[in-house]
Design a protein around this motif. Structure first.
Motif, PDB file in Angstrom:
ATOM      1  N   THR A  77      28.037  47.859  53.676  1.00  0.00           N
ATOM      2  CA  THR A  77      28.380  49.276  53.551  1.00  0.00           C
ATOM      3  C   THR A  77      29.415  49.425  52.442  1.00  0.00           C
ATOM      4  OG1 THR A  77      30.224  49.177  55.114  1.00  0.00           O
ATOM      5  CG2 THR A  77      28.040  49.659  56.032  1.00  0.00           C
ATOM      6  N   PRO A  78      29.599  50.633  51.926  1.00  0.00           N
ATOM      7  CA  PRO A  78      30.641  50.828  50.908  1.00  0.00           C
ATOM      8  C   PRO A  78      32.039  50.965  51.497  1.00  0.00           C
ATOM      9  CG  PRO A  78      29.433  52.864  51.255  1.00  0.00           C
ATOM     10  CD  PRO A  78      28.729  51.812  52.071  1.00  0.00           C
ATOM     11  N   THR A  79      32.142  51.170  52.825  1.00  0.00           N
ATOM     12  CA  THR A  79      33.442  51.470  53.431  1.00  0.00           C
ATOM     13  C   THR A  79      33.854  50.518  54.545  1.00  0.00           C
ATOM     14  OG1 THR A  79      32.449  52.941  55.081  1.00  0.00           O
ATOM     15  CG2 THR A  79      33.099  53.921  52.962  1.00  0.00           C
ATOM     16  N   GLY A  80      32.941  49.685  55.034  1.00  0.00           N
ATOM     17  CA  GLY A  80      33.244  48.841  56.182  1.00  0.00           C
ATOM     18  C   GLY A  80      32.934  49.498  57.509  1.00  0.00           C
ATOM     19  N   ASN A 113      34.479  38.293  49.554  1.00  0.00           N
ATOM     20  CA  ASN A 113      34.611  39.134  48.362  1.00  0.00           C
ATOM     21  C   ASN A 113      34.588  40.625  48.672  1.00  0.00           C
ATOM     22  OD1 ASN A 113      34.720  36.839  46.787  1.00  0.00           O
ATOM     23  ND2 ASN A 113      32.542  36.875  46.259  1.00  0.00           N
ATOM     24  N   SER A 114      34.523  40.986  49.943  1.00  0.00           N
ATOM     25  CA  SER A 114      34.498  42.405  50.306  1.00  0.00           C
ATOM     26  C   SER A 114      35.737  43.108  49.774  1.00  0.00           C
ATOM     27  CB  SER A 114      34.426  42.554  51.828  1.00  0.00           C
ATOM     28  OG  SER A 114      33.199  42.062  52.322  1.00  0.00           O
ATOM     29  N   ALA A 118      35.730  47.940  45.049  1.00  0.00           N
ATOM     30  CA  ALA A 118      34.364  47.733  44.561  1.00  0.00           C
ATOM     31  C   ALA A 118      33.340  48.458  45.425  1.00  0.00           C
ATOM     32  CB  ALA A 118      34.045  46.239  44.531  1.00  0.00           C
ATOM     33  N   LYS A 119      33.821  49.125  46.496  1.00  0.00           N
ATOM     34  CA  LYS A 119      32.947  49.835  47.436  1.00  0.00           C
ATOM     35  C   LYS A 119      31.851  48.912  47.963  1.00  0.00           C
ATOM     36  CE  LYS A 119      33.824  54.433  45.545  1.00  0.00           C
ATOM     37  NZ  LYS A 119      33.231  55.676  44.987  1.00  0.00           N
ATOM     38  N   ASP A 217      21.307  44.982  41.513  1.00  0.00           N
ATOM     39  CA  ASP A 217      21.341  45.160  40.059  1.00  0.00           C
ATOM     40  C   ASP A 217      22.486  46.079  39.635  1.00  0.00           C
ATOM     41  OD1 ASP A 217      19.118  43.534  39.814  1.00  0.00           O
ATOM     42  OD2 ASP A 217      17.713  45.218  39.945  1.00  0.00           O
ATOM     43  N   THR A 218      22.657  47.188  40.356  1.00  0.00           N
ATOM     44  CA  THR A 218      23.694  48.152  39.980  1.00  0.00           C
ATOM     45  C   THR A 218      24.975  47.984  40.786  1.00  0.00           C
ATOM     46  OG1 THR A 218      22.928  49.813  41.576  1.00  0.00           O
ATOM     47  CG2 THR A 218      21.899  49.814  39.383  1.00  0.00           C
ATOM     48  N   GLY A 219      24.878  47.281  41.932  1.00  0.00           N
ATOM     49  CA  GLY A 219      26.039  47.135  42.797  1.00  0.00           C
ATOM     50  C   GLY A 219      26.422  48.428  43.487  1.00  0.00           C
ATOM     51  N   GLU A 220      25.458  49.334  43.648  1.00  0.00           N
ATOM     52  CA  GLU A 220      25.745  50.636  44.231  1.00  0.00           C
ATOM     53  C   GLU A 220      24.932  50.860  45.507  1.00  0.00           C
ATOM     54  OE1 GLU A 220      24.990  53.528  41.236  1.00  0.00           O
ATOM     55  OE2 GLU A 220      26.804  53.048  40.089  1.00  0.00           O
ATOM     56  N   PHE A 221      25.504  51.703  46.375  1.00  0.00           N
ATOM     57  CA  PHE A 221      24.836  52.089  47.612  1.00  0.00           C
ATOM     58  C   PHE A 221      24.238  53.485  47.468  1.00  0.00           C
ATOM     59  CE2 PHE A 221      27.758  48.885  49.178  1.00  0.00           C
ATOM     60  CZ  PHE A 221      27.040  48.248  50.181  1.00  0.00           C
ATOM     61  N   LYS A 222      23.155  53.697  48.189  1.00  0.00           N
ATOM     62  CA  LYS A 222      22.551  55.017  48.289  1.00  0.00           C
ATOM     63  C   LYS A 222      22.324  55.314  49.762  1.00  0.00           C
ATOM     64  CE  LYS A 222      18.682  57.819  46.595  1.00  0.00           C
ATOM     65  NZ  LYS A 222      17.422  57.806  45.791  1.00  0.00           N
ATOM     66  N   LEU A 223      22.742  56.499  50.200  1.00  0.00           N
ATOM     67  CA  LEU A 223      22.591  56.897  51.598  1.00  0.00           C
ATOM     68  C   LEU A 223      21.432  57.878  51.707  1.00  0.00           C
ATOM     69  CD1 LEU A 223      23.685  56.715  54.484  1.00  0.00           C
ATOM     70  CD2 LEU A 223      25.261  58.580  53.937  1.00  0.00           C
TER      71      LEU A 223
END
Length: 342
Positions: A77-80, A113-114, A118-119, A217-223
């Motif tokens: 998750t981006p927030t834990g 590494n969390s 870095a979200k 690839d982007t290191g991003e999350f999508k909800l």
């Protein structure tokens, strides 16, 4: 309702907000009589110091060697905050983590590494009896069950789960239909607890289900919301609102913030928390010197007896009179906002 809260505490649970602590494991009779029967939590010290895990699991080299060939499930998750409320568009949804099955060495690196900057927060928390499947290589390091609890409850655990994370992982308020024996091996766990009789203070509402997806690839999350829409009844209260939202949340959820203080406890390495079935709990954690918290919990089947029927009766009163189970605005299909079972 206020009278109910008072009587539960005065007659059964006590007026202190601290969970009762025992210096050593109880006998099966004491455990059944003093805690299981009255549905009352306790923390047992010196409960697992004889486990090899208490020393072996503090070594990364041991874990990496023992689980070198294991593939495990990691929740990202981006927030834990997995299985928790999260903003989506102009409203809230029930957000589940992105789950990846990866080799354990990579999982341990991801947890280490969390980083909120870095979200990206990784948490090994698969709740499907994962200790006896994904982590079976560690089985010899701790007991397969808690003997005094098994004798008192008259059964063996239905599931045994392993939890590995760091201080960023947080579990939102929820309840389980299990008698839970929660053993901390490294680090600390911080619990906020409310008895089932306080269900109306949780403001359980129906939220549309959503899932995080993560791109390497982007290191991003999508909800993304589930399609077709599915609603999940979930506790609305965050006991630690941000300074920006504190006043608004205290105003929206007065039964929680203005009612009796919840019970609290910190469970340290070597200790076990008995978390009775149906108790609402919120969990934070503190990491050890290596930046991790490791725990194992034993889920025993609860008895679906008169207490369960009483809880459902209270819930129905909550729905009818307190009126806090509401449709979540900005999402379609209002008929799906009826209160449902968890």
């Amino acid at each position: 309702m206020e009278k109910l809260w008072e009587e539960v505490r005065e007659l059964s649970l006590g007026t202190s907000t601290q969970v009762e602590r025992l210096d050593s494991p109880p006998s099966p009779l004491q455990f059944l009589r003093d805690f299981v029967s009255p549905n009352k939590p306790c923390v047992i010290s010196n409960a697992t110091l004889h486990w090899p895990a208490t020393t072996a699991w503090t070594s990364d080299s041991y874990l990496l060697q023992t689980l070198a060939s294991a593939t495990v499930s990691v929740h990202l998750t981006p927030t834990g905050r997995a299985d928790a409320l999260a903003p989506h568009s102009s409203a809230l949804c029930f957000a589940s983590a992105h789950v990846q099955r990866i080799p354990f060495p990579f999982a341990l690196t991801a947890i280490s590494n969390s980083n909120l900057d870095a979200k990206f927060v990784a948490y090994a928390q698969q709740q499907n009896d994962c200790f006896r499947s994904e982590y079976s290589g560690l089985a010899a390091d701790c007991e397969t069950h808690i003997p005094w609890a098994s004798e008192a409850l008259g059964c063996l655990p239905e599931a045994v789960n392993l939890w590995i994370g760091n201080h960023l992982s947080e579990t939102s308020f929820h309840k389980d239909h299990y008698e839970n024996l929660y053993a901390v091996v490294t680090g600390e766990k911080h619990f906020i607890l409310l008895p089932p009789t306080d269900v109306h203070r949780m403001y359980i509402r129906n939220y549309p289900a959503a899932h995080y997806s993560y791109s390497r690839d982007t290191g991003e999350f999508k909800l993304e919301l589930e399609d077709p829409v599915r609603y999940v009844p979930w506790c609305s209260v965050n006991p630690f609102p941000s300074p920006e939202t504190k006043d608004a949340e205290m105003s929206e959820f007065p039964l929680y913030f203005n009612g009796p203080k919840p019970f609290e406890c910190t469970v340290k390495a070597g200790e076990i928390l008995y978390l009775p079935s149906m108790w609402f709990h919120h969990v934070r954690q503190s990491q050890d010197s290596r930046g991790r918290t490791i725990a194992i919990n034993y889920w025993y089947d609860m008895q679906f007896d008169i207490k369960y029927a009483y809880f459902n009766f209270l819930r129905s009163i909550d729905d009818l009179t307190v009126g806090e189970v509401k449709c979540v605005e900005s999402f379609s299909d209002a008929s799906a906002c009826d209160s449902g079972d968890e």
